[in-house]
Design an enzyme around this catalytic site. Structure first.
Site, mmCIF file in Angstrom:
data_model
loop_
_atom_site.group_PDB
_atom_site.id
_atom_site.type_symbol
_atom_site.label_atom_id
_atom_site.label_comp_id
_atom_site.label_asym_id
_atom_site.label_seq_id
_atom_site.Cartn_x
_atom_site.Cartn_y
_atom_site.Cartn_z
ATOM 1 N N ARG A 320 -32.027 -37.388 28.998
ATOM 2 C CA ARG A 320 -33.613 -37.815 28.784
ATOM 3 C C ARG A 320 -33.967 -38.343 30.269
ATOM 4 O O ARG A 320 -35.205 -38.276 30.208
ATOM 5 C CB ARG A 320 -33.341 -38.950 27.640
ATOM 6 C CG ARG A 320 -34.888 -39.435 27.350
ATOM 7 C CD ARG A 320 -34.961 -40.531 26.289
ATOM 8 N NE ARG A 320 -34.748 -39.869 24.708
ATOM 9 C CZ ARG A 320 -35.533 -39.521 24.017
ATOM 10 N NH1 ARG A 320 -37.102 -40.139 24.471
ATOM 11 N NH2 ARG A 320 -35.471 -39.137 22.893
ATOM 12 N N GLU A 725 -39.280 -48.047 22.196
ATOM 13 C CA GLU A 725 -39.025 -47.590 23.671
ATOM 14 C C GLU A 725 -40.178 -47.351 24.362
ATOM 15 O O GLU A 725 -40.059 -48.022 25.773
ATOM 16 C CB GLU A 725 -38.036 -46.440 23.616
ATOM 17 C CG GLU A 725 -36.867 -46.898 23.068
ATOM 18 C CD GLU A 725 -35.809 -45.407 23.020
ATOM 19 O OE1 GLU A 725 -34.945 -45.457 23.425
ATOM 20 O OE2 GLU A 725 -36.331 -44.590 22.578
#
Length: 774
Positions: A320, A725
């Protein structure tokens, strides 16, 4: 009297957290508040005091004979598999048998009548070690020849080498990005109660009940159906309770089944911090080519991460990081590689953003490099490199996914205007030009964040709804509540579906008994997944109710509708609870299990291509700081935020999430420093030595707004977007503003290249370095 013309607490309404009052009054129950059965025992971990060694012997006789000790658990007591690895690599034993891999590694567990007795006894072990060399950071570990904990990833598009051959400007440099401790209010805790046969019930604080269930089953050597994991709520998680709770659940269950008594394990804060993983530290090498206008032409980057002694979740975390190394910018030619490096430290793990923030800050550093090299405003460079619109050839990411929903231009433009960025920047430049001790900086930074688990199979969720014959509703889903308001949002979805007031719905604990095979509440997908699953269950029940209503009144199904707290059937309007009683008497099934899986996503890791994300969330923040060039101390004067959450399920909760994420992101980049000594011991292992932001550290002026015009183009729950997030990375604006303030001492001719966290010491050293270079 209630207003029956509207539903109280449906979606898109401001509604307080369902547990807010109980939490403020101290009545909200957490795992440690559960009444203990008579005979409950307490466990504590015995840990290593060396970073790397062969275990030659372990004398636990003094531990066993200590006051109050009932038993001591070692690897020999495990009837199943000695492993709690979340990825199936089988590289994370509950207790080691041959080697110690990090300072503070759990070696055994003491079971005693009291927690204090267990804690004191755990210190009495006598270990015989053959000490081995250790490496604590990714650079020294690589130089020592230590392996990677998992396969690296490469993302590539375009002709990188060819593009570098023709660039007007090229910069090569390195950036170090620190880790971060989760510092949740409630630490790790597991409470296991043995049952008959193979059964055991585990109450714990975990974001991933199904994984805890499977891990306990593997360790005990029993099927998963023998293990029940319950989670009513957590006192914070942030990713630290996704995989790290496995060890504690396994130890509690192991002790409970061996001794036939309930066992609780709750480490103190020091052991919680030394024995559990954190955000990954990164060392990022970047090679950047750009033209005279500041447009990026080629990027190559290597992202080396401190992963710790096992793989844990380092593979997807470092993946990621690469997925977000572009942030909101288009790279025509790009090559990105990860290096998930094994180190002799605790295994790092999930943390809000899951590697994304480390990728985003690398992108912002490259923008900053261009701006200082060309003498431009970094915001001007940012705008020049934003992803484009469909058809302009500037929408393809390094992993070959098209950016189809780009709104970053509008968000930045609106924030630039509302924050009065240009006038304030000019005033700061003028003030700094006077050469005072206090220097100011301002930065406006964007965020583009992909939403979905990159492990495609995790993008599924289940929910269970019962409608009782008095019209009350019982809601259960696979997500976990850690303070973020997930239960409130999902209940709002159900209230909207049935057109009933929010207080008619009872939200119950997450349990593996009701919804099986759940995914972790992580990747910002809790509301997306569980909201859709709950809606599916509600629609199933509604469909049965509509059929019953039409048949019982002799009207078409089109003539049946749900109105606020009522059901309209032709010309008749019936109170919801009365209608439900009718349906029950007519033997209508009033329960349903819902399910949802995210569409469209796919990912080929070997090829580095696919659509790992269902959609993107966007945001921007503008922060102004002031630094003291004599001490390096600083404060955040003002922050303005505009964030995209689509059509918000609950605007007030989302706004709180944005504000909290910003502060946490700011802490990661400023005050929160992890430090190991040369023996491999973590010395920042308590609030006395590890500094999270205080209330006094918040921006003096703090303006937070949601992009109320936004609506998710994809078919998400009520067209909302994830909020957990993405706003974490808004804190990067503070880091960039500090950089500008530092750069002023050299008249902005040089990129300060601050490493993170930019503690006052680092700021002062950067100021002195730039002064010396003049």
């Amino acid at each position: 009297m209630k207003d029956n013309t509207t539903v109280q607490g449906a979606v898109h309404q401001d509604l307080k957290h369902d547990s807010a009052i109980k939490q403020v009054q101290g009545r909200a129950e957490y795992t440690d508040d559960i009444a203990e059965p008579a005979g409950t025992l307490h466990a504590y971990l015995g840990a290593s005091n060396v970073a790397h060694a062969k275990i030659r012997g372990m004398d636990l006789s003094r531990v066993r004979s200590a006051p109050g000790v009932v038993d001591v658990l070692t690897a020999d007591d495990i009837p199943g598999v000695n492993d709690v690895s979340p990825t199936g690599k089988h590289d994370e034993p509950v207790f080691p048998t041959e080697k110690v891999e990090f300072h503070g590694q759990p070696l055994f567990a003491v079971i005693a009548e009291t927690r204090d007795a267990a804690r004191r006894a755990a210190e009495l072990a006598e270990m015989d070690y053959d000490i081995l060399p250790h490496a604590l950071d990714p650079v020294s570990a690589h130089e020592a020849g230590m392996p990677l904990v998992t396969d690296p990833l490469k993302l590539e598009r375009g002709d990188v080498d060819g593009a570098f051959g023709g660039v007007a400007h090229r910069i090569q440099a390195q950036m170090t990005v620190g880790g971060q401790d989760h510092m949740y209010l409630e630490g790790h805790i597991a409470f296991a109660i043995p049952g008959e046969d193979d059964d055991v019930i585990v109450h714990c604080s975990t974001q991933h009940p199904s994984e805890a269930q499977h891990m306990v089953a593997h360790v005990l050597g029993v099927p998963s159906n023998a293990v029940v994991v319950n989670v009513r709520r957590m006192g914070g998680g942030f990713g630290g309770k996704e995989s790290q709770m496995n060890l504690f659940c396994a130890v509690a269950a192991l002790g409970a089944k061996k001794l036939g008594r309930a066992v609780k394990i709750r480490p103190d804060r020091d052991q919680d911090m030394t024995a559990t993983g954190k955000r990954h530290d990164f060392v990022i090498d970047y090679d950047l080519g750009f033209d005279d206008e500041g447009r990026i032409q080629a990027v190559e980057g290597q992202f080396a991460a401190r992963c710790g002694w096992t793989s844990d979740l380092s593979g997807p975390v470092t993946d990621r990081a690469l997925f977000h190394a572009d942030n909101a910018y288009y790279y025509p030619n790009v090559r990105l590689t990860s290096r998930p490096q094994k180190t002799n430290t605790v295994s790092n793990t999930a943390f809000r953003g899951f590697g994304g923030p480390q990728g985003v800050i690398a992108a912002e550093r490259m923008i900053e490099e261009i701006a200082y090299a060309l003498g431009k405003d970094p915001l001007e460079v940012r705008k020049a490199n934003f992803y484009g619109e469909a058809g302009d050839g500037r929408t393809l990411t390094p992993y070959h996914q098209e950016v189809e929903d780009n709104v970053i231009g509008r968000i930045v433009e609106e924030l630039e205007d509302s924050a009065d960025y240009q006038a304030r920047r000019k005033a700061i430049l003028d003030e700094n030009a006077k050469g005072g001790i206090i220097r100011r900086g301002i930065a406006l930074t964007p965020v583009k964040f992909g939403i979905s688990f990159t492990a495609t199979w995790y993008n599924q969720a289940g929910a269970l709804i019962h409608v009782y014959n008095d019209g009350s509703i019982h809601l259960n889903h696979g997500g976990t509540e850690m303070g973020q308001g997930l239960n409130t949002k999902v209940a709002q979805v159900v209230a909207e579906a049935f057109q009933v007031d929010f207080d008619r719905i009872k939200i119950t604990k997450t349990t593996t008994e009701k919804v099986p095979n759940t995914s972790a509440t992580a990747a910002s997908s809790g509301s997306d997944l569980n909201g859709m699953a709950a809606l599916d269950a509600a629609e199933q029940i509604k469909e049965r109710l509509v059929t019953f209503a039409a048949e019982s009144r002799g009207v078409s199904e089109d003539a049946v509708s749900f109105a606020p707290n009522r059901v309209v059937i032709g010309d008749e309007s019936v109170a919801f609870d009365a209608f439900i009683k009718e349906a029950y008497m007519a033997r209508v099934h009033l329960s349903a299990a819902g399910f949802y899986k995210t569409p469209k996503i796919h990912w080929d890791r070997a090829a580095g291509k696919g659509r790992p994300f269902y959609y993107y969330a966007y945001g921007a923040s503008c922060s102004e700081v002031a630094i003291d060039t004599l001490t390096g101390e600083y404060r955040v004067e003002r922050t303005d935020i505009l964030h995209d959450v689509g059509k918000s399920l609950n605007p007030i909760l989302d706004k709180g999430q944005v504000e909290g994420a910003f502060i946490q992101g700011m802490g990661w980049l400023t005050t929160e420093e992890l430090w190991w000594d040369d023996k491999g011991a973590l010395r920042t292992h308590a609030p006395s030595t590890y500094k999270i932001p205080l209330a006094s550290d918040r921006p003096r002026i703090f303006n937070t707004n949601l992009a109320d015009w936004s609506e998710n183009r994809e078919m998400t729950i009520k067209r909302s977007k994830a909020v957990g997030e993405p706003p974490f990375m808004l804190g990067i604006s503070v880091f960039e503003a500090l950089s500008m303030a530092v750069a002023s001492v050299a008249d902005y001719r040089e990129c300060p290249r601050l490493d993170a966290p930019a503690t006052p010491e680092r700021v002062l050293m950067a100021v002195e370095r730039l002064k010396a270079s003049q």
